[in-house]
Design a protein around this motif. Structure first.
Motif, PDB file in Angstrom:
ATOM      1  N   MET A  79       0.823  -1.214   0.000  1.00  0.00           N
ATOM      2  CA  MET A  79       0.000   0.000   0.000  1.00  0.00           C
ATOM      3  C   MET A  79       0.851   1.256   0.000  1.00  0.00           C
ATOM      4  O   MET A  79       0.520   2.256  -0.652  1.00  0.00           O
ATOM      5  CB  MET A  79      -0.940  -0.032   1.204  1.00  0.00           C
ATOM      6  N   MET A  80       1.980   1.210   0.705  1.00  0.00           N
ATOM      7  CA  MET A  80       2.873   2.366   0.705  1.00  0.00           C
ATOM      8  C   MET A  80       3.526   2.553  -0.671  1.00  0.00           C
ATOM      9  O   MET A  80       3.748   3.684  -1.110  1.00  0.00           O
ATOM     10  CB  MET A  80       3.928   2.209   1.789  1.00  0.00           C
ATOM     11  N   ARG A  81       3.801   1.451  -1.362  1.00  0.00           N
ATOM     12  CA  ARG A  81       4.347   1.580  -2.717  1.00  0.00           C
ATOM     13  C   ARG A  81       3.326   2.197  -3.667  1.00  0.00           C
ATOM     14  O   ARG A  81       3.680   2.991  -4.548  1.00  0.00           O
ATOM     15  CB  ARG A  81       4.817   0.217  -3.238  1.00  0.00           C
TER      16      ARG A  81
ATOM     17  N   ASP B 139       3.357   5.867  -2.953  1.00  0.00           N
ATOM     18  CA  ASP B 139       4.537   6.479  -3.570  1.00  0.00           C
ATOM     19  C   ASP B 139       4.354   6.650  -5.074  1.00  0.00           C
ATOM     20  O   ASP B 139       4.775   7.658  -5.653  1.00  0.00           O
ATOM     21  CB  ASP B 139       5.780   5.624  -3.287  1.00  0.00           C
ATOM     22  N   HIS B 140       3.729   5.673  -5.712  1.00  0.00           N
ATOM     23  CA  HIS B 140       3.481   5.785  -7.159  1.00  0.00           C
ATOM     24  C   HIS B 140       2.555   6.969  -7.448  1.00  0.00           C
ATOM     25  O   HIS B 140       2.811   7.757  -8.379  1.00  0.00           O
ATOM     26  CB  HIS B 140       2.858   4.482  -7.665  1.00  0.00           C
ATOM     27  N   LEU B 141       1.495   7.102  -6.659  1.00  0.00           N
ATOM     28  CA  LEU B 141       0.573   8.219  -6.855  1.00  0.00           C
ATOM     29  C   LEU B 141       1.283   9.551  -6.650  1.00  0.00           C
ATOM     30  O   LEU B 141       1.056  10.519  -7.383  1.00  0.00           O
ATOM     31  CB  LEU B 141      -0.602   8.096  -5.878  1.00  0.00           C
TER      32      LEU B 141
ATOM     33  N   TYR C 286       7.255   3.825   7.660  1.00  0.00           N
ATOM     34  CA  TYR C 286       6.295   4.205   6.631  1.00  0.00           C
ATOM     35  C   TYR C 286       6.094   5.716   6.571  1.00  0.00           C
ATOM     36  O   TYR C 286       5.589   6.241   5.580  1.00  0.00           O
ATOM     37  CB  TYR C 286       4.953   3.529   6.874  1.00  0.00           C
ATOM     38  N   GLY C 287       6.486   6.399   7.622  1.00  0.00           N
ATOM     39  CA  GLY C 287       6.339   7.852   7.639  1.00  0.00           C
ATOM     40  C   GLY C 287       7.091   8.536   6.524  1.00  0.00           C
ATOM     41  O   GLY C 287       6.719   9.634   6.095  1.00  0.00           O
ATOM     42  N   ALA C 288       8.156   7.901   6.032  1.00  0.00           N
ATOM     43  CA  ALA C 288       8.899   8.493   4.920  1.00  0.00           C
ATOM     44  C   ALA C 288       8.012   8.616   3.685  1.00  0.00           C
ATOM     45  O   ALA C 288       8.115   9.583   2.924  1.00  0.00           O
ATOM     46  CB  ALA C 288      10.136   7.648   4.612  1.00  0.00           C
ATOM     47  N   THR C 289       7.126   7.636   3.495  1.00  0.00           N
ATOM     48  CA  THR C 289       6.178   7.707   2.379  1.00  0.00           C
ATOM     49  C   THR C 289       5.233   8.880   2.556  1.00  0.00           C
ATOM     50  O   THR C 289       4.933   9.611   1.595  1.00  0.00           O
ATOM     51  CB  THR C 289       5.380   6.395   2.284  1.00  0.00           C
ATOM     52  N   PHE C 290       4.762   9.080   3.781  1.00  0.00           N
ATOM     53  CA  PHE C 290       3.867  10.196   4.049  1.00  0.00           C
ATOM     54  C   PHE C 290       4.589  11.532   3.873  1.00  0.00           C
ATOM     55  O   PHE C 290       3.997  12.510   3.405  1.00  0.00           O
ATOM     56  CB  PHE C 290       3.298  10.092   5.457  1.00  0.00           C
TER      57      PHE C 290
ATOM     58  N   ALA D 212       4.662  12.273   0.241  1.00  0.00           N
ATOM     59  CA  ALA D 212       3.344  12.713  -0.211  1.00  0.00           C
ATOM     60  C   ALA D 212       3.090  14.162   0.182  1.00  0.00           C
ATOM     61  O   ALA D 212       2.593  14.965  -0.615  1.00  0.00           O
ATOM     62  CB  ALA D 212       2.265  11.804   0.366  1.00  0.00           C
ATOM     63  N   ARG D 213       3.447  14.492   1.418  1.00  0.00           N
ATOM     64  CA  ARG D 213       3.231  15.864   1.881  1.00  0.00           C
ATOM     65  C   ARG D 213       4.075  16.851   1.080  1.00  0.00           C
ATOM     66  O   ARG D 213       3.611  17.948   0.733  1.00  0.00           O
ATOM     67  CB  ARG D 213       3.547  15.963   3.370  1.00  0.00           C
TER      68      ARG D 213
END
Length: 249
Positions: free
Chosen positions: A13-15, A18-20, A49-53, A56-57
């Motif tokens: 889900m995190m991948r 990241d794609h989005l 997983y916070g790195a993904t967030f 996104a931010r």
């Protein structure tokens, strides 16, 4: 993809997120999934997983997540049909970089006219994180709250079918605000809490009735102003969209 009560499925889900983010495919992402913080064998995986967030931010993407459907408790890791015997909250809703959305009940007649004010959906997830500290933008609203963790939800929306209904509904509201803003809104939480303090003038509608006690686990009661049970309450969509579009930076 698979998502159970723990790490399974979360990397995938995190991948996807990241794609989005990388391809700028969405201004708002709604996450109607989650797992109780204590169901992760290693809390460090949640923090990673916070790195993904963060990515996104940085791209301006707004993240929303459902707060859960088992009141103040949550499903056990190895037996999702049973629940934790104490208060817990779910991730990713508990992450401060995410706007947590709980559930409310609308009371309308067959013609769609309101018959009474909205109330809290009794199974709406709410409580305090055991991993994430209370963010600075939330502290003024929670000054009387003894629990030190990040409080969820931040807002509630219609949730008669669960908070997996509430989160995408709020994401749709945010998409309207992004359109009016002529661009992505980014992390809305600081602005949301400023607007919350302004109440109805900013399109925030307080939800003052209901609680989320689940089975034997004592829940939280809704009341005037910000509360753990329902955050700021729900929104008057036309007014909230206009004020949020102006409030974000």
């Amino acid at each position: 993809m698979d998502e159970t009560q723990g790490e399974s499925g979360m990397p995938e889900m995190m991948r996807v997120l990241d794609h989005l983010t990388r391809h700028r495919l969405a201004d708002v992402v709604s996450m109607s999934f989650g797992s109780v913080e204590q169901n992760f064998a290693d809390p460090a995986s949640m923090l990673a997983y916070g790195a993904t967030f963060d990515r996104a931010r940085a791209a301006g993407t707004t993240l929303v997540a459902s707060s859960g459907d088992t009141g103040a408790s949550g499903p056990l890791r190895d037996d999702p049909d049973r629940h934790h015997p104490r208060r817990v909250v779910a991730w990713p809703a508990s992450d401060p970089r995410v706007t947590a959305v709980g559930g409310a009940l609308l009371h309308v007649d067959p013609q769609g006219h309101r018959t009474s004010p909205d109330t809290l959906w009794p199974k709406s997830g709410a409580g305090h994180s055991s991993l994430f500290a209370r963010p600075a933008w939330q502290r003024p609203a929670t000054a009387g709250d003894a629990a030190p963790g990040r409080s969820i939800p931040d807002i509630v929306m219609q949730g008669a079918a669960g908070t997996s209904q509430s989160a995408p509904l709020f994401a749709g509201v945010l998409a309207l605000a992004a359109h009016l803003h002529h661009g992505p809104l980014g992390d809305i939480n600081p602005a949301l809490y400023r607007l919350g303090a302004a109440g109805r003038a900013a399109g925030i509608v307080d939800v003052t009735e209901g609680s989320n006690t689940y089975a034997e686990v004592p829940g939280f009661a809704a009341g005037p102003g910000f509360d753990t049970a329902g955050g700021w309450g729900t929104v008057d969509v036309p007014r909230f969209v206009r004020t949020l579009a102006r409030a974000v930076t």
